[in-house]
Design an enzyme around this catalytic site. Structure first.
Site, PDB file in Angstrom:
ATOM      1  CE  LYS A  73      -3.186   2.605   2.906  1.00  0.00           C
ATOM      2  NZ  LYS A  73      -3.833   2.673   4.214  1.00  0.00           N
ATOM      3  CG  ASP A 101      -7.601   1.124   3.063  1.00  0.00           C
ATOM      4  OD1 ASP A 101      -8.596   0.639   2.495  1.00  0.00           O
ATOM      5  OD2 ASP A 101      -7.652   2.203   3.676  1.00  0.00           O
TER       6      ASP A 101
END
Length: 139
Positions: free
Chosen positions: A112, A130
């Site tokens: 991420k 996420d």
């Protein structure tokens, strides 16, 4: 409209998302790529708004990669940040690499964070997801 392939479907989805969410810029405030690396690590289990407040004092006290690399920070986030800054200093001459795999080698940087840096800093195609995105997609 008939959709012929996955690329066409992706393009349609991206266009619709851009229309629906025109202001989808990163909400972390930063001037340098290394600052975004630090902020992304601090943002775990915290809001971007709070991180933007906290880093003002942090960056005033430690204004560059070398300063953060030299400080003895404790706890897991701080340890990761300090180790990450040391690696940037020692291996990358205080610069954030623009290679995805190199970013993943930095302490505390996962997929991420690496995607965020690739897209926001270097303007390369990247999708930042996420746990919330993943949870909603699975519904």
């Amino acid at each position: 409209m008939e959709i012929h392939d996955k690329k066409q479907l992706a393009a349609i989805c991206i266009e619709r998302l851009k229309k629906e969410y025109p202001l989808s810029d990163c909400t972390l405030d930063y001037e340098h790529a290394w600052q975004l690396l630090v902020e992304v690590r601090l943002a775990a289990q915290c809001t971007d708004a709070r991180v933007n407040v906290v880093v003002q004092d942090l960056f005033a006290k430690y204004p560059n990669v070398a300063a953060l690399a030299a400080c003895g920070l404790g706890r897991s986030k701080a340890r990761d940040i300090s180790a990450c800054m040391r690696m940037l200093r020692d291996k990358y001459d205080c610069n954030v690499p623009d290679d995805f795999d190199a970013l993943l080698e930095l302490p505390g940087v996962g997929r991420k964070s690496a995607n965020l840096i690739m897209g926001d800093v270097f303007g390369k195609p990247a999708i930042v997801t996420d746990t919330h995105c993943i949870r909603l997609c699975n519904r």
